[in-house]
Design a protein around this motif. Structure first.
Motif, mmCIF file in Angstrom:
data_model
loop_
_atom_site.group_PDB
_atom_site.id
_atom_site.type_symbol
_atom_site.label_atom_id
_atom_site.label_comp_id
_atom_site.label_asym_id
_atom_site.label_seq_id
_atom_site.Cartn_x
_atom_site.Cartn_y
_atom_site.Cartn_z
ATOM 1 N N LEU A 149 1.053 -1.145 -0.066
ATOM 2 C CA LEU A 149 -0.134 0.111 0.139
ATOM 3 C C LEU A 149 0.917 1.186 0.078
ATOM 4 O O LEU A 149 0.483 2.403 -0.542
ATOM 5 C CB LEU A 149 -0.829 0.059 1.104
ATOM 6 C CG LEU A 149 -1.988 -1.117 1.331
ATOM 7 C CD1 LEU A 149 -2.859 -1.230 2.424
ATOM 8 C CD2 LEU A 149 -3.092 -1.037 0.025
ATOM 9 N N LEU A 150 2.215 1.198 0.586
ATOM 10 C CA LEU A 150 3.004 2.249 0.673
ATOM 11 C C LEU A 150 3.684 2.224 -0.803
ATOM 12 O O LEU A 150 4.716 3.254 -0.891
ATOM 13 C CB LEU A 150 3.913 2.334 1.683
ATOM 14 C CG LEU A 150 3.342 2.523 3.047
ATOM 15 C CD1 LEU A 150 4.156 2.148 4.326
ATOM 16 C CD2 LEU A 150 2.948 3.985 3.079
ATOM 17 N N GLU A 151 3.741 1.392 -1.727
ATOM 18 C CA GLU A 151 4.204 1.204 -3.128
ATOM 19 C C GLU A 151 5.725 0.910 -2.914
ATOM 20 O O GLU A 151 6.558 1.443 -3.871
ATOM 21 C CB GLU A 151 3.767 2.564 -3.722
ATOM 22 C CG GLU A 151 2.281 2.511 -4.270
ATOM 23 C CD GLU A 151 2.016 3.739 -4.842
ATOM 24 O OE1 GLU A 151 2.957 4.248 -5.667
ATOM 25 O OE2 GLU A 151 0.706 4.002 -4.968
ATOM 26 N N ASP A 152 6.123 0.316 -1.938
ATOM 27 C CA ASP A 152 7.498 -0.148 -1.973
ATOM 28 C C ASP A 152 7.664 -1.581 -2.416
ATOM 29 O O ASP A 152 7.556 -2.583 -1.528
ATOM 30 C CB ASP A 152 8.074 0.012 -0.433
ATOM 31 C CG ASP A 152 9.533 -0.397 -0.542
ATOM 32 O OD1 ASP A 152 10.122 -0.838 -1.371
ATOM 33 O OD2 ASP A 152 10.355 0.319 0.757
ATOM 34 N N TYR A 153 7.646 -1.741 -3.631
ATOM 35 C CA TYR A 153 7.503 -3.235 -4.289
ATOM 36 C C TYR A 153 8.601 -4.195 -3.918
ATOM 37 O O TYR A 153 8.186 -5.311 -3.548
ATOM 38 C CB TYR A 153 7.440 -3.015 -5.785
ATOM 39 C CG TYR A 153 6.245 -2.255 -6.211
ATOM 40 C CD1 TYR A 153 4.940 -2.830 -6.289
ATOM 41 C CD2 TYR A 153 6.602 -0.762 -6.641
ATOM 42 C CE1 TYR A 153 4.042 -2.074 -6.829
ATOM 43 C CE2 TYR A 153 5.325 -0.249 -6.775
ATOM 44 C CZ TYR A 153 4.091 -0.429 -6.951
ATOM 45 O OH TYR A 153 3.059 0.282 -7.252
ATOM 46 N N ALA A 154 9.766 -3.673 -3.877
ATOM 47 C CA ALA A 154 11.073 -4.673 -3.325
ATOM 48 C C ALA A 154 10.681 -5.289 -1.965
ATOM 49 O O ALA A 154 10.624 -6.510 -1.829
ATOM 50 C CB ALA A 154 12.300 -3.978 -3.552
ATOM 51 N N LYS A 155 10.234 -4.313 -0.985
ATOM 52 C CA LYS A 155 10.128 -4.937 0.192
ATOM 53 C C LYS A 155 8.804 -5.635 0.533
ATOM 54 O O LYS A 155 8.814 -6.608 1.251
ATOM 55 C CB LYS A 155 10.016 -3.774 1.389
ATOM 56 C CG LYS A 155 11.478 -3.207 1.656
ATOM 57 C CD LYS A 155 11.105 -2.085 2.891
ATOM 58 C CE LYS A 155 12.509 -1.584 3.433
ATOM 59 N NZ LYS A 155 12.354 -0.649 4.341
ATOM 60 N N ALA A 156 7.871 -5.317 -0.221
ATOM 61 C CA ALA A 156 6.584 -5.989 -0.226
ATOM 62 C C ALA A 156 6.914 -7.491 -0.834
ATOM 63 O O ALA A 156 6.413 -8.492 -0.173
ATOM 64 C CB ALA A 156 5.437 -5.381 -1.040
ATOM 65 N N LEU A 157 7.536 -7.350 -1.948
ATOM 66 C CA LEU A 157 7.993 -8.799 -2.581
ATOM 67 C C LEU A 157 8.609 -9.685 -1.529
ATOM 68 O O LEU A 157 8.417 -11.004 -1.149
ATOM 69 C CB LEU A 157 8.783 -8.719 -3.851
ATOM 70 C CG LEU A 157 9.197 -9.913 -4.348
ATOM 71 C CD1 LEU A 157 7.882 -10.925 -4.911
ATOM 72 C CD2 LEU A 157 9.968 -9.746 -5.632
ATOM 73 N N SER A 158 9.553 -9.270 -0.618
ATOM 74 C CA SER A 158 10.444 -9.941 0.275
ATOM 75 C C SER A 158 9.536 -10.289 1.407
ATOM 76 O O SER A 158 9.572 -11.432 1.671
ATOM 77 C CB SER A 158 11.437 -8.714 0.858
ATOM 78 O OG SER A 158 12.103 -9.499 1.801
ATOM 79 N N ALA A 159 8.546 -9.493 1.913
ATOM 80 C CA ALA A 159 7.606 -10.040 3.053
ATOM 81 C C ALA A 159 6.536 -10.930 2.442
ATOM 82 O O ALA A 159 6.453 -12.180 3.030
ATOM 83 C CB ALA A 159 6.929 -8.695 3.604
ATOM 84 N N TYR A 160 6.068 -10.799 1.130
ATOM 85 C CA TYR A 160 5.401 -11.895 0.671
ATOM 86 C C TYR A 160 5.890 -13.208 0.414
ATOM 87 O O TYR A 160 5.447 -14.263 0.540
ATOM 88 C CB TYR A 160 4.647 -11.335 -0.536
ATOM 89 C CG TYR A 160 3.426 -10.527 -0.509
ATOM 90 C CD1 TYR A 160 2.639 -10.488 0.499
ATOM 91 C CD2 TYR A 160 3.400 -9.226 -1.528
ATOM 92 C CE1 TYR A 160 1.531 -9.771 0.505
ATOM 93 C CE2 TYR A 160 2.404 -8.696 -1.334
ATOM 94 C CZ TYR A 160 1.445 -8.654 -0.364
ATOM 95 O OH TYR A 160 0.546 -7.920 -0.410
ATOM 96 N N GLN A 161 7.134 -12.961 0.103
ATOM 97 C CA GLN A 161 8.100 -14.267 -0.178
ATOM 98 C C GLN A 161 8.422 -14.953 1.163
ATOM 99 O O GLN A 161 8.326 -16.366 1.165
ATOM 100 C CB GLN A 161 9.235 -14.058 -0.686
ATOM 101 C CG GLN A 161 9.491 -13.748 -2.224
ATOM 102 C CD GLN A 161 10.582 -13.346 -3.045
ATOM 103 O OE1 GLN A 161 11.263 -12.722 -2.416
ATOM 104 N NE2 GLN A 161 10.514 -13.682 -4.469
ATOM 105 N N ARG A 162 8.611 -14.141 2.139
ATOM 106 C CA ARG A 162 8.826 -14.914 3.443
ATOM 107 C C ARG A 162 7.337 -15.685 3.802
ATOM 108 O O ARG A 162 7.455 -16.821 4.509
ATOM 109 C CB ARG A 162 9.083 -13.842 4.610
ATOM 110 C CG ARG A 162 10.560 -13.167 4.460
ATOM 111 C CD ARG A 162 11.732 -14.238 4.914
ATOM 112 N NE ARG A 162 11.598 -14.889 6.365
ATOM 113 C CZ ARG A 162 12.013 -14.406 7.281
ATOM 114 N NH1 ARG A 162 12.656 -13.234 7.332
ATOM 115 N NH2 ARG A 162 11.950 -15.037 8.558
ATOM 116 N N TYR A 163 6.467 -15.033 3.707
ATOM 117 C CA TYR A 163 5.007 -15.744 3.874
ATOM 118 C C TYR A 163 4.868 -17.052 3.461
ATOM 119 O O TYR A 163 4.660 -17.846 3.562
ATOM 120 C CB TYR A 163 3.931 -14.837 3.926
ATOM 121 C CG TYR A 163 2.477 -15.018 3.859
ATOM 122 C CD1 TYR A 163 1.995 -15.497 5.105
ATOM 123 C CD2 TYR A 163 1.825 -15.491 2.846
ATOM 124 C CE1 TYR A 163 0.728 -16.099 5.311
ATOM 125 C CE2 TYR A 163 0.429 -15.973 2.668
ATOM 126 C CZ TYR A 163 0.041 -16.438 4.251
ATOM 127 O OH TYR A 163 -1.415 -16.707 4.337
#
Length: 194
Positions: A81-95
């Motif tokens: 939602l904050l549009e930080d795609y690299a960090k979002a991808l990292s968090a989603y990959q951990r999940y």
């Protein structure tokens, strides 16, 4: 030494979320991407999302690897939602690596698809979006999923699939990031390109 202790206590205090803030964050997930204004009047929400991200990150650090997988999913939503795609991808990959049945979570798959779409990883975005429609055909952002599938199929010259998804987006009455006229333009462009 006392100054350091006071400083660290202030940091921990500022990293906590009030009950009201937690309640406000409770309904936020990837399905709001593109529909929340974080500019102008949304500055308060943007600040809250930033605070929530810092809070989740601090909890994850303190837990030393013993974190519920849902923490990473929610963190991914907030970061997206904050549009930080690299960090979002990292968090989603951990999940994804921690949650065995993550494929049952439509909001996660939608968020992951949005991140892949942003990076033009259309093969993976297509898979994620199709999985969303498979597990939850009435997903609240199904129109947006069809729109993005139509765009990706158009780029990959699968015009038949592109038209199918654009037409499904066109008949869906839910809100979308593109207007009806813009979707009709894409349909006309597919016909012209064919």
């Amino acid at each position: 030494m006392a100054a350091r202790t006071a400083s660290s206590n202030n940091e921990e205090g500022s990293l906590s979320l009030t009950a009201e803030e937690r309640e406000a964050l409770g309904g936020l997930d990837s399905s709001l991407f593109g529909f929340m204004s974080l500019h102008e009047n949304g500055a308060r929400t943007k600040t809250l999302l930033g605070k929530a991200v810092r809070w989740y990150e601090s909890l994850i650090l303190k837990a030393e690897g013993k974190v519920e997988p849902d923490f990473f999913c929610q963190l991914g939503h907030f970061i997206l939602l904050l549009e930080d795609y690299a960090k979002a991808l990292s968090a989603y990959q951990r999940y994804y690596s921690l949650q065995a049945d993550c494929w049952k979570n439509a909001a996660f798959l939608y968020g992951l698809g949005l991140v892949y779409f942003y990076y033009n990883a259309f093969h993976w975005a297509t898979k994620a979006f199709q999985d969303v429609l498979y597990i939850d055909p009435s997903f609240c952002r199904a129109k947006e999923v069809h729109l993005r599938l139509g765009l990706m199929f158009k780029v990959n010259t699968d015009y038949e699939s592109s038209l199918k998804h654009f037409q499904l987006a066109l008949i869906d009455c839910n809100p979308c990031t593109l207007s009806t006229a813009e979707i009709q333009f894409h349909i006309a462009h597919v016909y012209e390109t064919q």
